[in-house]
Motif scaffolding. Structure first.
Motif, PDB file in Angstrom:
ATOM      1  N   ALA A  12       1.418   0.001   4.499  1.00  0.00           N
ATOM      2  CA  ALA A  12       2.056  -0.790   5.544  1.00  0.00           C
ATOM      3  C   ALA A  12       3.411  -1.269   5.061  1.00  0.00           C
ATOM      4  N   MET A  13       4.273  -1.579   6.020  1.00  0.00           N
ATOM      5  CA  MET A  13       5.574  -2.166   5.715  1.00  0.00           C
ATOM      6  C   MET A  13       5.720  -3.439   6.529  1.00  0.00           C
ATOM      7  N   LEU A  14       5.979  -4.533   5.849  1.00  0.00           N
ATOM      8  CA  LEU A  14       6.145  -5.823   6.505  1.00  0.00           C
ATOM      9  C   LEU A  14       7.635  -6.116   6.634  1.00  0.00           C
ATOM     10  N   GLY A  31       0.819  -1.203   0.000  1.00  0.00           N
ATOM     11  CA  GLY A  31       0.000   0.000   0.000  1.00  0.00           C
ATOM     12  C   GLY A  31       0.855   1.255   0.000  1.00  0.00           C
ATOM     13  N   ALA A  32       0.410   2.287  -0.675  1.00  0.00           N
ATOM     14  CA  ALA A  32       1.112   3.569  -0.769  1.00  0.00           C
ATOM     15  C   ALA A  32       2.462   3.434  -1.467  1.00  0.00           C
ATOM     16  N   PHE A  33       2.758   2.245  -1.971  1.00  0.00           N
ATOM     17  CA  PHE A  33       3.975   2.007  -2.747  1.00  0.00           C
ATOM     18  C   PHE A  33       3.568   1.462  -4.117  1.00  0.00           C
ATOM     19  N   HIS A  34       2.476   2.015  -4.642  1.00  0.00           N
ATOM     20  CA  HIS A  34       1.888   1.559  -5.901  1.00  0.00           C
ATOM     21  C   HIS A  34       1.400   0.116  -5.779  1.00  0.00           C
ATOM     22  N   GLU A  35       0.991  -0.246  -4.563  1.00  0.00           N
ATOM     23  CA  GLU A  35       0.416  -1.563  -4.325  1.00  0.00           C
ATOM     24  C   GLU A  35      -1.048  -1.382  -3.926  1.00  0.00           C
TER      25      GLU A  35
END
Length: 201
Positions: A198-200, A189-193
Motif C-alpha cells: 500500500a501507499m499512504l 508493504g512490498a517496499f521491504h516493509e
C-alpha cells in the motif's frame, strides 16, 4: 480567476477543431480515461495526414487517439469477413473480437508480424475497408476460458465501459486545485516493509 472544467474542456475542443482538417468531419470529442478521443467520419484522411494529430498533441500535451464514428463502421460480421480476407493466411488468425465502445477490433494471431504487414500495410488496409481500428495480439499458446470470458464481458458491457471512461476522463482533465505544495508518500508493504502492499499519501 478560477477555471472550471467547462472552460478547460471548451479550450481543448476549440484547439482540436481549429487544427483538424474540415474534411475529417469530426462528430464528437470525448475524454476517455487518460486520452482524448476524437471521433471522425473520414478516417482515411487522417491516416494520410498523420502529422495533423502530432501537431495537436504538441499543442495540448495530451494523449490523443483517433476513432471512427460508429455510423461509418462496417457491421461486425461483415468486418470480420473482410479482416480474414485481408490478413494473410500465414499469420494464422485464431480469434477476432470487437470492442464497440472504442471502435477497435482485436485480432489474435500466432504470427503477429505477418498480420501487421510490412510498414503496417495490412493494418492500414483494415482501417480503410472496415473503419475499425485494428489491434494485433499474439495468440496464447493454449486456449484460455478466462481470456474468452473477459473478451465476452468487454463486448457486452461496452456502453458501461464508455460511461466509466468518460467519468474518469473528466476527473483527469479537470483544472488543478492547487499549483504549489508538497505530497508526502509513505510506502507500506512490498517496499521491504511488513504488511500488505500500500501507499499512504
Amino acid at each position: 480567476m478560477t477555471r472550471t472544467y467547462n472552460d478547460v474542456s471548451a479550450r481543448i475542443r476549440e484547439t482540436i477543431v481549429e487544427h483538424m482538417p474540415k474534411d475529417a468531419e469530426i462528430t464528437r470529442i470525448e475524454f476517455e480515461g487518460p486520452r482524448l478521443a476524437i471521433y471522425v467520419k473520414n478516417v482515411n484522411l487522417l491516416s494520410e495526414q498523420n502529422y495533423v494529430v502530432t501537431e495537436i498533441v504538441n499543442l495540448l500535451h495530451k494523449r490523443i487517439v483517433i476513432r471512427s464514428d460508429q455510423s461509418i463502421r462496417l457491421p461486425e460480421r461483415e468486418a470480420e469477413v473482410y479482416i480474414r480476407k485481408l490478413v494473410p493466411a500465414e499469420a494464422e488468425v485464431t480469434a477476432i473480437n470487437f470492442d464497440p465502445s472504442l471502435g477497435e477490433v482485436v485480432v489474435e494471431a500466432k504470427k503477429p508480424g505477418v498480420a501487421i504487414g510490412k510498414e503496417a500495410a495490412v493494418l492500414q488496409q483494415v482501417v480503410k475497408e472496415t473503419r475499425w481500428r485494428p489491434r494485433i495480439l499474439r495468440a496464447p499458446p493454449l486456449h484460455s476460458k478466462i481470456i474468452a470470458s473477459t473478451r465476452h464481458i468487454l463486448h457486452t458491457e461496452s456502453e458501461e465501459r464508455s460511461r466509466i471512461l468518460r467519468d474518469v476522463g473528466e476527473r483527469i482533465f479537470r483544472p488543478t486545485f492547487t499549483k504549489a505544495g508538497y505530497v508526502r508518500l509513505i510506502t507500506l508493504g512490498a517496499f521491504h516493509e511488513v504488511g500488505r502492499a500500500a501507499m499512504l499519501i
